[in-house]
Design a protein around this motif. Structure first.
Motif, short mmCIF file in Angstrom:
data_model
loop_
_atom_site.label_atom_id
_atom_site.label_comp_id
_atom_site.label_asym_id
_atom_site.label_seq_id
_atom_site.Cartn_x
_atom_site.Cartn_y
_atom_site.Cartn_z
N CYS A 85 4.28 -9.20 -11.10
CA CYS A 85 3.31 -8.22 -10.59
C CYS A 85 2.11 -8.46 -11.51
CB CYS A 85 3.51 -6.69 -11.36
SG CYS A 85 5.23 -6.16 -10.44
N TYR A 105 -7.03 0.61 -9.01
CA TYR A 105 -6.61 2.07 -9.30
C TYR A 105 -7.66 2.89 -9.56
CZ TYR A 105 -2.17 -0.55 -8.47
OH TYR A 105 -1.22 -1.17 -8.07
N THR A 135 0.96 -1.20 0.14
CA THR A 135 -0.01 -0.09 -0.01
C THR A 135 0.94 1.34 -0.01
OG1 THR A 135 -1.81 1.02 0.89
CG2 THR A 135 -0.19 0.13 2.63
N ASP A 136 0.11 2.43 -0.07
CA ASP A 136 0.99 3.48 -0.40
C ASP A 136 1.17 4.30 0.96
OD1 ASP A 136 -1.54 4.13 0.12
OD2 ASP A 136 -1.87 5.55 -1.70
N TYR A 138 5.80 -1.88 -15.24
CA TYR A 138 6.24 -2.67 -14.35
C TYR A 138 7.53 -3.36 -14.55
CZ TYR A 138 1.72 -2.32 -11.89
OH TYR A 138 0.57 -1.47 -11.17
N GLY A 186 -0.68 -3.86 -5.72
CA GLY A 186 -0.56 -2.40 -5.39
C GLY A 186 -1.95 -2.08 -4.93
N GLY A 227 4.50 5.12 -7.16
CA GLY A 227 3.50 4.25 -6.31
C GLY A 227 4.05 2.98 -5.83
N PRO A 228 3.32 2.46 -5.01
CA PRO A 228 3.65 1.05 -4.21
C PRO A 228 4.25 -0.15 -5.14
CG PRO A 228 1.17 1.33 -4.07
CD PRO A 228 1.51 2.54 -4.74
N VAL A 229 3.75 -0.29 -6.23
CA VAL A 229 4.11 -1.36 -7.09
C VAL A 229 5.51 -1.35 -7.58
CG1 VAL A 229 3.71 -2.99 -9.01
CG2 VAL A 229 1.91 -2.45 -7.47
#
Ligand code: PBG
Ligand code: ZN
Length: 318
Positions: A119, A126, A38-39, A145, A80, A99-101
């Motif tokens: 991923c 999103y 998560t962010d 990714y 994510g 971003g988280p990913v």
């Protein structure tokens, strides 16, 4: 006198000879662990519907993964979950470089150079509407990714033509030789078995459902056609999901495509179901999880995505 041909027990009387009855054996490398990132960088949030699993912030990732890698964790798949920033109609956050990913991939590649990183590629986590479309955007996110260092991209959206679109974009980017394309080919529409995931990822659709793109649960023919199509479009691994209610589909996939690794996803609802039953004293957790694994292997799976991976790594030690 017993007739000779009726004697089966002799073949599996001993614990060792029982192990020889299996075609496919569970090894640590057979397991891929799904992780929510998560962010909030310091998050370690419990997920109520997925007991024992958490949403991790980027700063917590290394400490969380290190002991697992030491126990033999060989692959992860990242999801994510933006919770702080507003979602929009195109899913801008999916390939946000901060971003988280993307941050997660980079960190894992740096800290755990031997860990295989996949991923999940989808937009429902999103977008403000919570749906999974469109293929142009899916392909763009997949390439982002891959460029960040993912070894594998796994589109879970179920849009027609996405594998081809991603493959073409990977070729254009000159990285198609190093990026494994795992297709959620036979992904069935279920609100119950994906329920805990949608809670974890806050990704339930805000209107409608996913029945027009995920497969109807009765559709073994569509599953075979989707698998055939995705292999033609360039998939390296195909996946069946959920797992336990769809073992016939796993077997079908294996018979239809014996030369491709078959992945099966023991999804959030299956995980929670076994967990809660064990908690209620219905059965012992380890025995039940192991039996579910045997089922996947027997059906023909090579790769098993499971939230039980950390426990399985421990159990496989002994
Ligand atoms: C996103 C996605 C879902 C899952 C994996 N990727 C949810 C869905 O399609 O509704 C489910 C995984 C799980 O339940 O563990 N498209
Ligand atoms: Zn989705």
């Amino acid at each position: 006198m017993t007739s000779i041909s009726s004697i089966l027990h002799s073949g599996y009387h001993h614990p060792t000879s029982r192990q020889w009855q299996s075609g496919n054996v569970l090894r640590k490398v057979s397991l891929m662990y799904p992780i929510f990132i998560t962010d909030d960088p310091n998050a370690a949030d419990e997920i109520k519907s997925l007991p024992g699993q958490k949403r991790w912030g980027i700063n917590k990732l290394q400490g969380f993964l290190k002991p697992l890698v030491e126990k033999g964790l060989s692959s992860v798949i990242l999801f994510g979950v933006p919770l702080k920033v507003e979602r929009d109609s195109t899913g801008t956050l999916a390939d946000d470089p901060n971003g988280p990913v993307i941050q997660g991939v980079k960190l894992i590649r740096k800290e755990f150079p031997d860990l295989f990183v996949a991923c999940d590629v989808c937009l429902c986590e999103y977008t403000d509407h919570g749906h999974c479309a469109s293929i142009a955007r899916i392909a763009e996110v997949a390439v982002a990714y891959a460029k960040a260092g993912a070894h594998c991209v796994a589109p879970s959206d179920m849009m027609d033509g996405r594998i081809k679109a991603i493959k073409e974009r990977l070729i254009e980017a000159g990285i198609s030789h190093r990026v494994c394309l795992m297709s959620y080919s036979a992904k069935f529409a279920t609100t119950c078995f994906y329920g805990p995931f949608r809670d974890a990822a806050q990704s339930a659709p805000t209107f409608g459902d996913r029945k027009c793109y995920q497969l109807p649960p009765n559709a073994s023919g569509l599953a075979r056609r989707a698998i055939r199509r995705d292999l033609t479009e360039g998939a390296d691994i195909i996946m069946v999901k959920p797992g336990m209610p769809y073992l016939d589909v796993v077997k079908d996939a294996k018979l239809q495509s014996p030369d491709v690794p078959i992945a099966v996803y023991q999804v959030s609802g299956e995980y929670a179901m076994i967990w809660r039953a064990a908690e209620a004293g219905v059965f012992e957790l380890k025995t039940a999880v192991m039996e579910s694994m045997e089922g996947f292997l027997r059906a023909g799976a090579t790769l098993i995505l499971s939230y039980y991976t950390p426990l399985l790594l421990e159990w496989l030690e002994n």
